[in-house]
Write a protein that holds these residues in place. Structure first.
Motif, PDB file in Angstrom:
ATOM      1  N   ASP A 290     -17.065 -17.387  38.744  1.00 26.72           N
ATOM      2  CA  ASP A 290     -16.875 -18.555  37.883  1.00 26.72           C
ATOM      3  C   ASP A 290     -16.086 -18.217  36.625  1.00 26.72           C
ATOM      4  N   LYS A 291     -16.211 -16.996  36.146  1.00 27.61           N
ATOM      5  CA  LYS A 291     -15.571 -16.609  34.881  1.00 27.61           C
ATOM      6  C   LYS A 291     -14.171 -16.029  35.055  1.00 27.61           C
ATOM      7  N   PHE A 292     -13.940 -15.315  36.163  1.00 30.33           N
ATOM      8  CA  PHE A 292     -12.679 -14.588  36.316  1.00 30.33           C
ATOM      9  C   PHE A 292     -11.702 -15.340  37.211  1.00 30.33           C
TER      10      PHE A 292
ATOM     11  N   ASN B  28     -33.363  -5.804  28.149  1.00 32.37           N
ATOM     12  CA  ASN B  28     -32.988  -5.785  26.742  1.00 32.37           C
ATOM     13  C   ASN B  28     -31.482  -6.018  26.641  1.00 32.37           C
ATOM     14  N   PRO B  29     -31.001  -7.199  27.056  1.00 39.41           N
ATOM     15  CA  PRO B  29     -29.551  -7.428  27.113  1.00 39.41           C
ATOM     16  C   PRO B  29     -28.903  -7.205  25.761  1.00 39.41           C
ATOM     17  N   GLY B  30     -27.833  -6.467  25.776  1.00 41.61           N
ATOM     18  CA  GLY B  30     -27.146  -6.098  24.551  1.00 41.61           C
ATOM     19  C   GLY B  30     -27.306  -4.649  24.202  1.00 41.61           C
ATOM     20  N   VAL B  31     -28.079  -3.901  25.002  1.00 43.53           N
ATOM     21  CA  VAL B  31     -28.307  -2.489  24.692  1.00 43.53           C
ATOM     22  C   VAL B  31     -27.005  -1.692  24.748  1.00 43.53           C
ATOM     23  N   ASP B  32     -26.024  -2.172  25.506  1.00 38.44           N
ATOM     24  CA  ASP B  32     -24.726  -1.486  25.589  1.00 38.44           C
ATOM     25  C   ASP B  32     -23.665  -2.108  24.690  1.00 38.44           C
TER      26      ASP B  32
ATOM     27  N   SER C  69     -27.169  -7.553  33.594  1.00 33.40           N
ATOM     28  CA  SER C  69     -26.224  -6.955  32.653  1.00 33.40           C
ATOM     29  C   SER C  69     -26.955  -6.325  31.489  1.00 33.40           C
ATOM     30  N   THR C  70     -26.407  -5.238  30.991  1.00 42.47           N
ATOM     31  CA  THR C  70     -26.914  -4.598  29.783  1.00 42.47           C
ATOM     32  C   THR C  70     -26.094  -5.019  28.562  1.00 42.47           C
ATOM     33  N   TYR C  71     -25.216  -6.011  28.737  1.00 46.37           N
ATOM     34  CA  TYR C  71     -24.431  -6.577  27.651  1.00 46.37           C
ATOM     35  C   TYR C  71     -24.940  -7.998  27.360  1.00 46.37           C
ATOM     36  N   SER C  72     -24.869  -8.392  26.114  1.00 38.68           N
ATOM     37  CA  SER C  72     -25.181  -9.775  25.762  1.00 38.68           C
ATOM     38  C   SER C  72     -24.070 -10.684  26.281  1.00 38.68           C
ATOM     39  N   VAL C  73     -24.365 -11.982  26.363  1.00 37.78           N
ATOM     40  CA  VAL C  73     -23.340 -12.947  26.795  1.00 37.78           C
ATOM     41  C   VAL C  73     -22.153 -12.911  25.834  1.00 37.78           C
ATOM     42  N   GLU C  74     -22.423 -12.721  24.550  1.00 39.86           N
ATOM     43  CA  GLU C  74     -21.352 -12.711  23.557  1.00 39.86           C
ATOM     44  C   GLU C  74     -20.406 -11.534  23.734  1.00 39.86           C
TER      45      GLU C  74
END
Length: 601
Positions: A156-158, A48-52, A104-109
């Motif tokens: 790739d991101k950092f 449920n990505p975005g739960v955090d 991840s428990t965070y959304s990409v956004e």
């Protein structure tokens, strides 16, 4: 004498203990680690990505943090039921990896904000430690590939701003990036597993910040001029985690500077932060000169956090393996019998929290207070259950109590560091210990060696709190008056037995023993061996009991009305009889207070 640089974690040491500490590990395994419902709820958070997103939370740490401790536990117990549970949840978690490679428990956004990177670290650690026990090579390869995808997404991101990339410690607004920089440790591990240069390069990138965005804590520790509580950030758990990463990096790079930095930091914390329980921090969960602040009556409730206890014990074991210095095992032992043991709840309600057990106390009071009932790191899992950081991490501490009990060096010499009831076996030695240490009145450690391959030697730790130590074997008596050293059994090539006797006379600890220049003189603590003793009472006001050094030295071993593992009876200067019990047993019943620092006037 032992070569300090050669002491290491010994692959292949086997443990089988049957004592109070092994009972704690068994209880925690049964009520927590076997619970497939909890593991399923942890994995569901990632599906449920975005739960955090809404509170920048740390729910994503739960699975990996508990997996690490569970893998430590399996390494000690070889519990096949536990292994099946862990393999099942590892397979379940693989299905939660998204198309980008993220766990991840965070959304990409919203990713990389708050505690997202910290939680991704624990996914890596949980899986990496499972790889150490995994029995199926195909499954292990699948896990490693998933971890690499997870890691590569972050690589790739950092990077650096001039590369058009995100700056790792700048992406979280907590603790100046300290939580994000702690991810160095699993990247070093991943490099050792894959030999891929990009993982070492990323670890070097993380190291360049020195732990935070605004100040290089690694440089501060190397220079060793400032106590840790004066660093610009002071969060204990996260900071130690960053230095754990540097410790692993120093081994890979054979860096003497980084090795010295880690040692300086450990000694700085040991001098300025360690309390009578072997924990750190009295101002919430942060360094605050706790060696002095432990007497401050303003500190109640959130203090002496269990996450800090476990991380500190793990770090002390790391420092011992780096240096061979038994002073780190002295501290480990005090943490183990006091702060760590106290964290396990005596009363666990199986119906509460939606049927998901919460078996751990998050905090430990030092002066006249009830055990704090709130769950540290509290976050809801769903509409019926919640969890906490200290609950997740605790099994790692209880398992390390076995892992750290013995070590070997490169030639196979055995170092007996903790005195448990049971057996320790290496490639060269089979040793059975019989003892009630440190709880029993007679705490003699009796050893029986049934296999002993020359030229191996056995070294037995002489703890700092014991003025003398006596070792008797094969008609030989060795007496040491040098706490902080080892006694050695050398030159025997056949089965033999030994007795090891430490000075278990109760003794007083004064504030000035902890902080020499303190003006506080109205508190006293009582120790016998590594055990801190405490009052267990139901008084409204903090009691005043005029204990003296003499009254403590003359304390007698006794029984107590309260359930406990060890009790002392003594007479105060005003004639008042006093019963104290081991700290870990005190305050475990509802409406009971625990008091380790006793007010004397």
């Amino acid at each position: 004498m032992y070569n300090q640089t050669d002491v290491r974690f010994a692959d292949g040491i086997r443990y089988s203990y049957n004592d109070a500490l092994s009972a704690e590990l068994e209880k925690l395994t049964r009520v927590q680690l076997y619970d497939t419902r909890a593991w399923q709820k942890f994995v569901k958070l990632f599906k449920n990505p975005g739960v955090d997103d809404h509170d920048r939370g740390w729910r994503g740490e739960y699975w990996g943090k508990m997996m690490r401790g569970a893998c430590f536990t399996y390494s000690v117990t070889r519990d096949e039921k536990l292994y099946r549970v862990l393999a099942e949840t590892c397979r379940d978690m693989l299905t939660a990896q998204d198309e980008l490679g993220r766990f991840s428990t965070y959304s990409v956004e919203k990713e990389f904000d708050g505690w997202d990177v910290w939680s991704r670290k624990y996914i890596m650690l949980g899986y990496i430690y499972f790889l150490e026990i995994c029995k199926n090579q195909e499954f292990a390869d699948e896990i490693l590939a998933a971890v690499c995808r997870h890691a590569d997404y972050m690589i790739d991101k950092f990077g650096y701003a001039e590369e058009g990339k995100l700056i790792l410690p700048a992406r979280t607004n907590f603790w100046d990036g300290l939580n994000n920089c702690s991810i160095m440790e699993p990247f070093v591990f991943l490099y050792t597993l894959t030999d891929e240069p990009r993982y070492l390069e990323f670890a070097e990138y993380i190291r360049s910040f020195g732990g935070t965005l605004k100040a290089n804590l690694f440089d501060l520790a190397y220079e060793n001029k400032l106590p840790v509580y004066k660093y610009h950030v002071t969060k204990a758990y996260e900071m130690i985690s960053c230095f754990e990463g540097l410790a692993e990096y120093s081994k890979i790079m054979n860096s003497e500077r980084d090795r010295r930095t880690v040692i300086n930091f450990a000694d700085n914390v040991l001098e300025n932060e360690s309390t009578i329980l072997g924990c750190l921090g009295c101002q919430y969960e942060s360094f605050d000169h706790a060696a002095a602040e432990q007497f401050n009556e303003a500190h109640t409730g959130i203090m002496q956090e269990t996450c800090v206890t476990v991380t500190w014990m793990k770090f002390m074991w790391q420092l011992y393996r780096i240096t061979g210095d038994p002073k780190y095992m002295d501290e480990f032992e005090i943490s183990m019998y006091n702060a760590m043991s106290a964290s396990l709840r005596r009363h666990i309600d199986p119906e509460a929290n939606g049927g998901i057990a919460l078996p751990i106390h998050s905090y430990n009071p030092l002066r006249h207070a009830p055990r704090f009932k709130e769950v540290g790191g509290y976050k809801n899992l769903d509409d019926t259950s919640w969890y906490g950081c200290c609950v997740c991490i605790s099994s790692a501490g209880f398992a390390l109590e076995a892992t750290a009990s013995a070590a070997t060096d490169k030639i196979g010499n055995l170092y007996l560091n903790l005195f448990r009831n049971g057996t320790v076996s290496t490639n060269a030695v089979d040793l059975t210990l019989s003892t009630g240490y440190p709880y029993a009145e007679d705490s003699t450690i009796h050893g029986k060696v049934t296999r002993y391959d020359l030229p191996v030697k056995i070294y037995i730790r002489h703890p700092k709190w014991s003025k003398t130590a006596t070792l008797k074997f094969s008609g030989i008596t060795i007496t040491s008056d040098k706490p902080g050293s080892y006694l050695c059994i050398d030159g025997l090539g056949e089965d033999f037995e030994f007795d090891y006797i430490l000075d278990m006379t109760p003794y007083a600890v004064h504030p000035s023993d902890c902080v020499p220049d303190t003006a506080v003189d109205h508190y006293i603590a009582v120790r016998r061996g590594p055990l801190t003793y405490a009052l267990d009472e139901t008084l409204d006001a903090e009691p005043i009991i005029p204990l003296t050094d003499e009254s403590i030295r003359n304390a007698k071993y006794t029984s107590a009305d309260t359930e406990c593992r060890s009790a002392l009876t003594l007479t105060a200067a005003d004639g008042t009889p006093v019963t104290l019990i081991d700290y870990a047993s005190a305050g475990q019943d509802d409406d009971h207070n625990v008091c380790a620092w006793i007010k004397t006037k």
